[in-house]
Design an enzyme around this catalytic site. Structure first.
Site, PDB file in Angstrom:
ATOM      1  N   HIS A   1       8.075  -7.621  -3.127  1.00 54.08           N
ATOM      2  CA  HIS A   1       7.195  -8.345  -2.212  1.00 54.08           C
ATOM      3  C   HIS A   1       5.919  -8.779  -2.914  1.00 54.08           C
ATOM      4  O   HIS A   1       5.635  -8.384  -4.041  1.00 54.08           O
ATOM      5  CB  HIS A   1       6.862  -7.467  -1.000  1.00 54.08           C
TER       6      HIS A   1
ATOM      7  N   CYS B   1       7.947   0.312  -3.780  1.00 54.44           N
ATOM      8  CA  CYS B   1       8.357  -1.088  -3.897  1.00 54.44           C
ATOM      9  C   CYS B   1       7.871  -1.709  -5.208  1.00 54.44           C
ATOM     10  O   CYS B   1       7.095  -1.127  -5.953  1.00 54.44           O
ATOM     11  CB  CYS B   1       7.817  -1.887  -2.718  1.00 54.44           C
TER      12      CYS B   1
END
Length: 202
Positions: free
Chosen positions: A162, A178
């Protein structure tokens, strides 16, 4: 730390290289993350920059994938770089990334993109709330969202590639699991990838 007497010394060169890698974020350099006080970050940025610049290089896809069907993404958590190859191998991209804070938060192996979202919503995982009880239960799309402007959801629960509005995190161990990219880079990668694109984290 004493500065080099000559602006042309090795350390000056490395500082220039670090600035080059961070160039897409200069306009956002004053952003303050609402999660700043709750997320550990590395203390020695100069050491981090030296290692990243020396290992930030292009790679061939063959040692990592048997083919590039549907495109292929390689995330190297050591060099903190993301590599992308299109299915026909005519497009190759290399992006600096943020990576998880610790080995315990890092998941390695093969997965794939299962969902693509523009303007993602964010909810902390139960383990995140346990570590950071002051975090909100929900953050909608916008400048305070830790997922930035775009997100690629992986087949592993809670794991994503992301963007981030807090550009200081890129090139560092700064995430809860992440892989983060500059918003400009995740927007480009978002347009190149498909649901089903192969992903390998090493």
């Amino acid at each position: 730390m004493t500065r080099p007497k000559s602006p042309h010394g090795r350390r000056a060169f490395l500082a220039t290289g670090a600035a080059f890698l961070a160039a897409p974020a200069l306009a956002q350099s004053t952003y303050t993350s609402p999660f700043e006080n709750s997320t550990q970050v590395e203390r020695d940025l100069s050491t981090s920059s030296r290692r990243n610049i020396s290992s930030f290089r292009s790679l061939d896809w063959r040692p990592y994938f048997s083919n590039t069907a549907n495109g292929a993404v390689l995330v190297d958590t050591t060099s903190r770089a993301l590599h992308y190859w299109s299915e026909d191998q005519s497009i190759y991209k290399l992006y600096p990334t943020s990576v998880p804070l610790t080995e315990e938060l890092t998941r390695l192996g093969r997965t794939s993109v299962v969902r693509k979202v523009v303007g993602p919503e964010w909810r902390p995982t139960p383990s995140m709330k346990e570590r950071n009880p002051e975090w909100p239960d929900y953050v909608g799309p916008g400048p305070d969202n830790p997922l930035g402007t775009h997100a690629l959801y992986l087949s592993w629960t809670y794991y994503r590639i992301h963007g981030t509005h807090d550009t200081r995190k890129i090139g560092r161990k700064s995430s809860n699991g992440c892989i983060g990219l500059y918003n400009e880079h995740i927007a480009e990668l978002f347009g190149l990838t498909n649901v089903g694109t192969q992903v390998l984290l090493i």
